[in-house]
Design a protein around this motif. Structure first.
Motif, PDB file in Angstrom:
ATOM      1  N   LYS A 133     -36.809 -30.094 -31.151  1.00  0.00           N
ATOM      2  CA  LYS A 133     -36.947 -29.353 -30.154  1.00  0.00           C
ATOM      3  C   LYS A 133     -38.557 -28.675 -29.668  1.00  0.00           C
ATOM      4  CE  LYS A 133     -31.896 -28.139 -29.145  1.00  0.00           C
ATOM      5  NZ  LYS A 133     -31.133 -27.379 -28.900  1.00  0.00           N
ATOM      6  N   TRP A 134     -39.112 -28.414 -31.044  1.00  0.00           N
ATOM      7  CA  TRP A 134     -40.126 -27.690 -31.002  1.00  0.00           C
ATOM      8  C   TRP A 134     -41.363 -28.477 -30.430  1.00  0.00           C
ATOM      9  CZ3 TRP A 134     -39.519 -26.169 -36.975  1.00  0.00           C
ATOM     10  CH2 TRP A 134     -38.252 -25.108 -36.889  1.00  0.00           C
ATOM     11  N   ALA A 135     -41.233 -29.927 -30.567  1.00  0.00           N
ATOM     12  CA  ALA A 135     -42.170 -30.757 -30.006  1.00  0.00           C
ATOM     13  C   ALA A 135     -42.247 -30.778 -28.565  1.00  0.00           C
ATOM     14  CB  ALA A 135     -41.981 -32.103 -30.607  1.00  0.00           C
ATOM     15  N   GLU A 136     -41.200 -30.167 -27.799  1.00  0.00           N
ATOM     16  CA  GLU A 136     -41.298 -30.223 -26.440  1.00  0.00           C
ATOM     17  C   GLU A 136     -42.234 -29.206 -25.817  1.00  0.00           C
ATOM     18  OE1 GLU A 136     -37.166 -29.211 -25.209  1.00  0.00           O
ATOM     19  OE2 GLU A 136     -36.188 -30.888 -26.310  1.00  0.00           O
ATOM     20  N   SER A 137     -42.331 -27.979 -26.263  1.00  0.00           N
ATOM     21  CA  SER A 137     -43.471 -27.348 -25.957  1.00  0.00           C
ATOM     22  C   SER A 137     -43.785 -26.359 -26.975  1.00  0.00           C
ATOM     23  CB  SER A 137     -42.989 -26.534 -24.770  1.00  0.00           C
ATOM     24  OG  SER A 137     -42.065 -25.378 -25.057  1.00  0.00           O
ATOM     25  N   PHE A 138     -45.040 -25.618 -26.977  1.00  0.00           N
ATOM     26  CA  PHE A 138     -45.670 -24.597 -27.820  1.00  0.00           C
ATOM     27  C   PHE A 138     -44.493 -23.449 -27.638  1.00  0.00           C
ATOM     28  CE2 PHE A 138     -49.276 -21.753 -29.366  1.00  0.00           C
ATOM     29  CZ  PHE A 138     -48.678 -21.704 -30.685  1.00  0.00           C
ATOM     30  N   ASP A 139     -44.352 -23.161 -26.569  1.00  0.00           N
ATOM     31  CA  ASP A 139     -43.501 -21.924 -26.421  1.00  0.00           C
ATOM     32  C   ASP A 139     -42.015 -21.889 -27.041  1.00  0.00           C
ATOM     33  OD1 ASP A 139     -45.032 -20.493 -24.513  1.00  0.00           O
ATOM     34  OD2 ASP A 139     -44.191 -21.601 -22.789  1.00  0.00           O
ATOM     35  N   LYS A 140     -41.520 -23.242 -26.956  1.00  0.00           N
ATOM     36  CA  LYS A 140     -40.181 -23.345 -27.809  1.00  0.00           C
ATOM     37  C   LYS A 140     -40.480 -23.143 -29.358  1.00  0.00           C
ATOM     38  CE  LYS A 140     -37.305 -25.962 -24.543  1.00  0.00           C
ATOM     39  NZ  LYS A 140     -36.384 -27.020 -24.593  1.00  0.00           N
ATOM     40  N   LEU A 141     -41.522 -23.874 -29.798  1.00  0.00           N
ATOM     41  CA  LEU A 141     -41.735 -23.580 -31.107  1.00  0.00           C
ATOM     42  C   LEU A 141     -41.799 -22.113 -31.612  1.00  0.00           C
ATOM     43  CD1 LEU A 141     -42.753 -24.686 -33.791  1.00  0.00           C
ATOM     44  CD2 LEU A 141     -44.938 -24.534 -32.883  1.00  0.00           C
ATOM     45  N   LEU A 142     -42.580 -21.125 -30.702  1.00  0.00           N
ATOM     46  CA  LEU A 142     -42.666 -19.899 -30.956  1.00  0.00           C
ATOM     47  C   LEU A 142     -41.610 -19.039 -30.910  1.00  0.00           C
ATOM     48  CD1 LEU A 142     -46.406 -19.114 -29.865  1.00  0.00           C
ATOM     49  CD2 LEU A 142     -45.846 -19.996 -32.207  1.00  0.00           C
ATOM     50  N   SER A 143     -40.895 -19.462 -29.835  1.00  0.00           N
ATOM     51  CA  SER A 143     -39.445 -18.597 -29.358  1.00  0.00           C
ATOM     52  C   SER A 143     -38.473 -18.752 -30.380  1.00  0.00           C
ATOM     53  CB  SER A 143     -38.858 -19.069 -28.162  1.00  0.00           C
ATOM     54  OG  SER A 143     -38.640 -20.294 -28.152  1.00  0.00           O
ATOM     55  N   HIS A 144     -38.611 -19.604 -31.314  1.00  0.00           N
ATOM     56  CA  HIS A 144     -37.644 -19.766 -32.420  1.00  0.00           C
ATOM     57  C   HIS A 144     -38.463 -19.219 -33.846  1.00  0.00           C
ATOM     58  CE1 HIS A 144     -34.867 -21.876 -35.362  1.00  0.00           C
ATOM     59  NE2 HIS A 144     -34.088 -22.182 -34.280  1.00  0.00           N
ATOM     60  N   ARG A 145     -37.365 -18.390 -34.399  1.00  0.00           N
ATOM     61  CA  ARG A 145     -37.922 -17.638 -35.442  1.00  0.00           C
ATOM     62  C   ARG A 145     -38.229 -18.588 -36.590  1.00  0.00           C
ATOM     63  NH1 ARG A 145     -33.491 -14.188 -38.930  1.00  0.00           N
ATOM     64  NH2 ARG A 145     -32.829 -16.305 -39.422  1.00  0.00           N
ATOM     65  N   ASP A 146     -37.586 -19.798 -36.821  1.00  0.00           N
ATOM     66  CA  ASP A 146     -37.885 -20.702 -37.958  1.00  0.00           C
ATOM     67  C   ASP A 146     -39.055 -21.577 -37.657  1.00  0.00           C
ATOM     68  OD1 ASP A 146     -35.869 -19.960 -39.907  1.00  0.00           O
ATOM     69  OD2 ASP A 146     -34.372 -21.243 -38.897  1.00  0.00           O
ATOM     70  N   GLY A 147     -39.173 -22.020 -36.195  1.00  0.00           N
ATOM     71  CA  GLY A 147     -40.478 -22.637 -35.697  1.00  0.00           C
ATOM     72  C   GLY A 147     -41.664 -21.609 -35.947  1.00  0.00           C
ATOM     73  N   LEU A 148     -41.639 -20.387 -35.472  1.00  0.00           N
ATOM     74  CA  LEU A 148     -42.618 -19.557 -35.907  1.00  0.00           C
ATOM     75  C   LEU A 148     -43.122 -19.288 -37.337  1.00  0.00           C
ATOM     76  CD1 LEU A 148     -44.734 -17.391 -34.847  1.00  0.00           C
ATOM     77  CD2 LEU A 148     -42.865 -15.697 -35.032  1.00  0.00           C
ATOM     78  N   ASN A 149     -42.123 -19.345 -38.141  1.00  0.00           N
ATOM     79  CA  ASN A 149     -42.268 -19.267 -39.676  1.00  0.00           C
ATOM     80  C   ASN A 149     -42.880 -20.497 -40.370  1.00  0.00           C
ATOM     81  OD1 ASN A 149     -41.241 -16.845 -39.895  1.00  0.00           O
ATOM     82  ND2 ASN A 149     -39.259 -17.494 -40.522  1.00  0.00           N
ATOM     83  N   SER A 150     -42.332 -21.741 -39.725  1.00  0.00           N
ATOM     84  CA  SER A 150     -43.094 -23.092 -40.177  1.00  0.00           C
ATOM     85  C   SER A 150     -44.247 -23.121 -39.784  1.00  0.00           C
ATOM     86  CB  SER A 150     -42.015 -24.114 -39.557  1.00  0.00           C
ATOM     87  OG  SER A 150     -40.671 -23.934 -40.125  1.00  0.00           O
ATOM     88  N   PHE A 151     -44.804 -22.756 -38.480  1.00  0.00           N
ATOM     89  CA  PHE A 151     -46.179 -23.022 -37.838  1.00  0.00           C
ATOM     90  C   PHE A 151     -47.070 -21.933 -38.847  1.00  0.00           C
ATOM     91  CE2 PHE A 151     -49.372 -21.845 -34.371  1.00  0.00           C
ATOM     92  CZ  PHE A 151     -49.766 -23.043 -34.357  1.00  0.00           C
ATOM     93  N   THR A 152     -46.485 -20.717 -38.959  1.00  0.00           N
ATOM     94  CA  THR A 152     -47.454 -20.039 -39.710  1.00  0.00           C
ATOM     95  C   THR A 152     -47.602 -20.366 -40.985  1.00  0.00           C
ATOM     96  OG1 THR A 152     -46.187 -17.994 -38.667  1.00  0.00           O
ATOM     97  CG2 THR A 152     -47.531 -17.631 -40.773  1.00  0.00           C
ATOM     98  N   ARG A 153     -46.571 -21.261 -41.592  1.00  0.00           N
ATOM     99  CA  ARG A 153     -47.114 -21.771 -42.926  1.00  0.00           C
ATOM    100  C   ARG A 153     -48.165 -22.862 -42.944  1.00  0.00           C
ATOM    101  NH1 ARG A 153     -44.175 -25.320 -46.553  1.00  0.00           N
ATOM    102  NH2 ARG A 153     -42.479 -25.718 -45.141  1.00  0.00           N
ATOM    103  N   PHE A 154     -47.935 -23.708 -41.757  1.00  0.00           N
ATOM    104  CA  PHE A 154     -49.052 -24.814 -41.472  1.00  0.00           C
ATOM    105  C   PHE A 154     -50.353 -24.192 -41.319  1.00  0.00           C
ATOM    106  CE2 PHE A 154     -51.447 -26.913 -38.054  1.00  0.00           C
ATOM    107  CZ  PHE A 154     -51.745 -28.067 -38.746  1.00  0.00           C
TER     108      PHE A 154
END
Length: 235
Positions: free
Chosen positions: A82-103
Motif C-alpha cells: 500500500k505504501w507504493a500507492e502514494s507518499f502520503d500512505k507511506l508516511l501515515s503508516h508508522r512502519d512505513g515512516l520507519n522503513s523510509f527513515t532507515r532508507f
C-alpha cells in the motif's frame, strides 16, 4: 691452629644466616608483589567484564539485531504494498515512516524526514512558550546556515523563516515543510520503492543489514519549482 679454624667457622655460620635472612626477605617481597599483581589483574578482569556487559559497548548486539529483524518481519507484504500507492500512505503508516527513515540513512539524507517529523510535532504545540522554544530549536538544527542537519531550502524560504523566528506561529515552517516534502516525494520516495529494503518487505523476506552509501546531493528545490505547492500533504 684449632682456634683459627673455629673462628672462621663462626664467620661462615654468620654469613650463612645473613644470606638465609636476605633470601627469606626477598622471597617475601616477591610473594607480596605477586599477590598484589594478581589482585590488580583480577580487578582489571572484573572491569573488563563489566564493560563487556554494557549495551553501548557492543554497538549492536546479536539480540538487538534479532529483535529488530523480528519487528521488521511483522510488516505484512500486503501492508507494505500500500505504501507504493502514494507518499502520503507511506508516511501515515508508522512502519512505513520507519522503513523510509532507515532508507534515507543509507543515503545520508535522513535530515529531510527528521525535519518533516519535527514540523509535524511543532504544529501540535499548545502553549505560546512551547511554540517559541520548539521553533528556535528547529531553526537552529535544520534551517540556519551551517546547521548540524541543514535541509536543502531556497534562500527566500530561509529568509522568511529567519525574520519570523522571534515571533513564530504554528504556520512558520509550513512553506519549508512543503518544499522538503516535495523533494522527498519526487526523489527519495521513488528510489525507496526500488530499494532492497522495500523489495524485501513486499516479498516477505527478512531484512538484511544495509550497507550505507553516500549519495551526492545534487538535486535542489529549483528542479521542482514546477511542482504545485498547494498539495494537501498532511491528511
Amino acid at each position: 691452629m684449632e682456634m683459627s679454624l673455629l673462628f672462621f667457622s663462626q664467620l661462615n655460620m654468620c654469613e650463612s644466616k645473613e644470606k638465609t635472612f636476605f633470601k627469606l626477605m626477598q622471597g617475601s617481597g616477591k610473594e607480596e608483589a605477586s599477590t598484589e599483581s594478581k589482585i590488580r589483574a583480577k580487578e582489571k578482569r572484573n572491569r573488563l567484564s563489566l564493560l563487556l556487559q554494557r549495551p553501548d559497548f557492543h554497538g549492536e548486539t546479536e539480540t538487538s539485531r534479532s529483535a529488530f529483524l523480528a519487528k521488521e518481519t511483522r510488516i505484512s507484504p500486503q501492508e507494505a504494498q500500500k505504501w507504493a500507492e502514494s507518499f502520503d500512505k507511506l508516511l501515515s503508516h508508522r512502519d512505513g515512516l520507519n522503513s523510509f527513515t532507515r532508507f534515507l540513512k543509507t543515503e545520508f539524507s535522513e535530515e529531510n524526514i527528521e525535519f518533516w517529523v519535527a514540523c509535524e510535532d511543532f504544529k501540535k504545540c499548545k502553549e505560546p512558550q512551547q511554540v517559541i522554544l520548539k521553533a528556535k530549536a528547529i531553526y537552529e538544527k535544520f534551517i540556519q546556515n551551517d546547521a548540524p542537519k541543514e535541509v536543502n531550502l531556497d534562500f527566500h524560504t530561509k529568509e522568511v523563516i529567519a525574520k519570523s523566528i522571534t515571533q513564530p506561529t504554528l504556520q512558520s515552517f509550513d512553506a519549508a515543510q512543503s518544499r522538503i516534502y516535495q523533494l522527498m516525494e519526487q526523489d527519495s520516495y521513488k528510489r525507496f520503492l526500488k530499494s532492497e529494503i522495500y523489495i524485501h518487505l513486499i516479498e516477505g523476506r527478512p531484512q538484511r543489514r544495509t550497507n550505507l552509501r553516500r549519495r551526492s546531493r545534487s538535486f535542489t528545490y529549483n528542479e521542482f519549482q514546477d511542482v504545485k505547492s498547494d498539495v494537501a500533504i498532511w491528511l
